[in-house]
Design a protein around this motif. Structure first.
Motif, PDB file in Angstrom:
ATOM      1  N   VAL A  45      24.210 -10.165   8.448  1.00 25.53           N
ATOM      2  CA  VAL A  45      24.103 -10.343   7.006  1.00 25.53           C
ATOM      3  C   VAL A  45      23.709 -11.764   6.667  1.00 25.53           C
ATOM      4  CG1 VAL A  45      25.360 -10.209   4.829  1.00 25.53           C
ATOM      5  CG2 VAL A  45      25.907  -8.625   6.682  1.00 25.53           C
ATOM      6  N   SER A  46      22.723 -11.914   5.818  1.00 26.20           N
ATOM      7  CA  SER A  46      22.370 -13.230   5.301  1.00 26.20           C
ATOM      8  C   SER A  46      23.048 -13.390   3.948  1.00 26.20           C
ATOM      9  CB  SER A  46      20.847 -13.353   5.150  1.00 26.20           C
ATOM     10  OG  SER A  46      20.361 -12.364   4.278  1.00 26.20           O
ATOM     11  N   GLU A  47      23.396 -14.601   3.585  1.00 23.44           N
ATOM     12  CA  GLU A  47      24.185 -14.841   2.372  1.00 23.44           C
ATOM     13  C   GLU A  47      23.570 -14.240   1.105  1.00 23.44           C
ATOM     14  OE1 GLU A  47      27.626 -15.758   0.787  1.00 23.44           O
ATOM     15  OE2 GLU A  47      27.110 -16.212   2.870  1.00 23.44           O
ATOM     16  N   PRO A  48      22.240 -14.323   0.886  1.00 25.23           N
ATOM     17  CA  PRO A  48      21.692 -13.771  -0.357  1.00 25.23           C
ATOM     18  C   PRO A  48      21.731 -12.242  -0.414  1.00 25.23           C
ATOM     19  CG  PRO A  48      20.210 -15.392   0.627  1.00 25.23           C
ATOM     20  CD  PRO A  48      21.229 -15.022   1.670  1.00 25.23           C
ATOM     21  N   ASN A  49      22.012 -11.592   0.727  1.00 25.76           N
ATOM     22  CA  ASN A  49      21.927 -10.132   0.768  1.00 25.76           C
ATOM     23  C   ASN A  49      23.219  -9.532   1.298  1.00 25.76           C
ATOM     24  OD1 ASN A  49      20.678  -7.683   0.422  1.00 25.76           O
ATOM     25  ND2 ASN A  49      19.730  -7.678   2.434  1.00 25.76           N
ATOM     26  N   VAL A  50      24.339  -9.956   0.705  1.00 27.13           N
ATOM     27  CA  VAL A  50      25.638  -9.558   1.222  1.00 27.13           C
ATOM     28  C   VAL A  50      26.040  -8.152   0.828  1.00 27.13           C
ATOM     29  CG1 VAL A  50      26.559 -11.883   1.411  1.00 27.13           C
ATOM     30  CG2 VAL A  50      26.729 -10.670  -0.766  1.00 27.13           C
ATOM     31  N   LEU A  51      25.221  -7.459   0.026  1.00 23.88           N
ATOM     32  CA  LEU A  51      25.582  -6.122  -0.404  1.00 23.88           C
ATOM     33  C   LEU A  51      25.017  -5.027   0.496  1.00 23.88           C
ATOM     34  CD1 LEU A  51      25.217  -6.493  -4.282  1.00 23.88           C
ATOM     35  CD2 LEU A  51      27.287  -6.528  -2.924  1.00 23.88           C
ATOM     36  N   LEU A  52      24.605  -5.379   1.703  1.00 27.50           N
ATOM     37  CA  LEU A  52      24.069  -4.390   2.620  1.00 27.50           C
ATOM     38  C   LEU A  52      25.095  -3.343   3.013  1.00 27.50           C
ATOM     39  CD1 LEU A  52      21.836  -6.539   5.016  1.00 27.50           C
ATOM     40  CD2 LEU A  52      21.099  -4.914   3.283  1.00 27.50           C
ATOM     41  N   TYR A  53      26.373  -3.611   2.763  1.00 25.12           N
ATOM     42  CA  TYR A  53      27.403  -2.630   3.086  1.00 25.12           C
ATOM     43  C   TYR A  53      27.166  -1.321   2.343  1.00 25.12           C
ATOM     44  CZ  TYR A  53      29.716  -3.347  -1.439  1.00 25.12           C
ATOM     45  OH  TYR A  53      30.007  -3.409  -2.780  1.00 25.12           O
ATOM     46  N   GLU A  54      26.397  -1.364   1.253  1.00 26.63           N
ATOM     47  CA  GLU A  54      26.127  -0.162   0.471  1.00 26.63           C
ATOM     48  C   GLU A  54      25.356   0.876   1.281  1.00 26.63           C
ATOM     49  OE1 GLU A  54      24.184  -1.508  -3.036  1.00 26.63           O
ATOM     50  OE2 GLU A  54      26.042  -2.105  -4.023  1.00 26.63           O
ATOM     51  N   TRP A 106      32.550   3.376   6.693  1.00 30.35           N
ATOM     52  CA  TRP A 106      31.957   2.682   5.547  1.00 30.35           C
ATOM     53  C   TRP A 106      31.866   3.616   4.342  1.00 30.35           C
ATOM     54  CZ3 TRP A 106      32.044  -2.275   5.965  1.00 30.35           C
ATOM     55  CH2 TRP A 106      31.870  -2.888   7.216  1.00 30.35           C
ATOM     56  N   GLU A 107      31.629   4.894   4.608  1.00 31.24           N
ATOM     57  CA  GLU A 107      31.535   5.849   3.511  1.00 31.24           C
ATOM     58  C   GLU A 107      32.864   5.938   2.741  1.00 31.24           C
ATOM     59  OE1 GLU A 107      28.633   7.224   6.742  1.00 31.24           O
ATOM     60  OE2 GLU A 107      30.628   6.331   6.631  1.00 31.24           O
ATOM     61  N   ASP A 108      33.973   6.035   3.478  1.00 33.10           N
ATOM     62  CA  ASP A 108      35.287   6.110   2.832  1.00 33.10           C
ATOM     63  C   ASP A 108      35.615   4.820   2.083  1.00 33.10           C
ATOM     64  OD1 ASP A 108      35.696   8.672   3.685  1.00 33.10           O
ATOM     65  OD2 ASP A 108      36.985   8.136   5.381  1.00 33.10           O
ATOM     66  N   LEU A 109      35.248   3.697   2.690  1.00 30.24           N
ATOM     67  CA  LEU A 109      35.497   2.405   2.043  1.00 30.24           C
ATOM     68  C   LEU A 109      34.756   2.311   0.708  1.00 30.24           C
ATOM     69  CD1 LEU A 109      35.289  -0.016   5.101  1.00 30.24           C
ATOM     70  CD2 LEU A 109      37.265   0.249   3.603  1.00 30.24           C
ATOM     71  N   ARG A 110      33.489   2.707   0.707  1.00 34.67           N
ATOM     72  CA  ARG A 110      32.702   2.631  -0.528  1.00 34.67           C
ATOM     73  C   ARG A 110      33.286   3.543  -1.613  1.00 34.67           C
ATOM     74  NH1 ARG A 110      28.272   2.471   2.969  1.00 34.67           N
ATOM     75  NH2 ARG A 110      27.877   4.694   2.683  1.00 34.67           N
TER      76      ARG A 110
END
Length: 295
Positions: free
Chosen positions: A18-27, A212-216
């Motif tokens: 993960v790069s700092e500007p794109n921290v929402l990749l967890y989606e 990750w699905e349950d977390l989201r």
């Protein structure tokens, strides 16, 4: 001979650096979470690094509005990625909010059968916070929050419990400055309406989630949880953090393995003792019968 390493955790997941500007990749992350919030190292890192997530967790457990926490400071930050020594390093998280209240948060996965004494020790040290010359009335309130993956009192399981000093006869509270809160992550089904009102059950679900699905899904309607999830994804992608998380899991795996062996041997010894006691009783009865007949 049992090979314990063959059964050690194996983590596989779709996750990218993960790069700092794109921290929402967890989606877009899928599959199992390599190291979740029930890893004590990851727990400390996530809530040390994200004050929004930390505020959300504290406000939920202590039933206080998140907006009332205007200032928060971590008093014992760890150096990210640095190796830790199990003998000297405890991964609790000690914070002070609004410069008025000291809170110690600690996650414990394995039952070392000493939690009441251990948590009380932490609480007492936090409560001893006066500076030289201060009056005792200036003592800052202290709270110890325990997140446990086991039932603290087996004859009285409870999801979330608060303990305070009080009069045992009339239940008058001695002081509100000194308290412990225990959240049993393994007893979420016992959550009360009040626990659900403040979202403590959802935080427990976030701790317990393995994908990750349950977390989201759990964090979908809560900004603080989303912040925690963002940090969780970010630090799962950092090799040094993953190494420390893996070290913690191996430590607890071996610890549990040894505890299971001790429990098994203890049960065997108990059974042997019972057999010996039964034989002793039988021999005593036989001797008594022989003595009676001899008369």
């Amino acid at each position: 001979m049992t090979n314990e390493t063959n059964n050690e955790p194996n983590h596989e997941s779709v996750i990218e650096p993960v790069s700092e500007p794109n921290v929402l990749l967890y989606e877009n992350a899928t599959g199992p979470v390599p190291y979740g919030l029930k890893n004590d190292y990851m727990f400390h890192v996530v809530f040390q690094e994200n004050m929004h997530a930390l505020k959300g967790l504290i406000s939920s457990v202590l039933h206080i509005p998140e907006e009332s926490i205007t200032e928060i400071q971590v008093l014992n930050p760890i150096e990210l990625g640095k190796s830790i020594d199990d003998k000297t390093f405890i991964l609790d998280l000690k914070v002070i909010i609004n410069n008025k209240r000291i809170i110690n948060l600690e996650l414990q996965i394995s039952n070392e059968r000493n939690w009441p004494d251990r948590s009380l020790g932490y609480l007492c040290r936090s409560y001893d916070n006066l500076n030289k010359g201060d009056d005792y009335i200036e003592t800052k309130p202290a709270v110890h929050i325990s997140f446990l993956n086991f039932t603290l009192f087996k004859n009285a399981p409870e999801f979330c419990a608060k303990y305070m000093l009080l009069n045992t006869k009339n239940h008058r509270i001695f002081t509100r400055k000194f308290s412990l809160v225990v959240v049993e992550l393994n007893n979420t089904e016992l959550a009360t309406d009040k626990d659900r009102k403040y979202g403590i059950d959802k935080w427990a679900k976030l701790f317990n989630s393995k994908s990750w699905e349950d977390l989201r899904m759990t964090a979908s309607e809560d900004k603080a949880m989303q912040e925690a999830l963002k940090e969780l994804y970010k630090y799962n992608a950092e090799e040094q953090i993953r190494e420390q998380c893996e070290a913690r899991e191996r430590y607890y795996f071996r610890k549990q393995y040894m505890e299971n062996k001790i429990d098994t041997l203890t049960e065997k010894l108990k059974a042997k003792d019972e057999q010996i006691a039964a034989k002793d009783e039988a021999l005593a009865a036989k001797d008594e019968a022989l003595a009676t007949n001899a008369k």
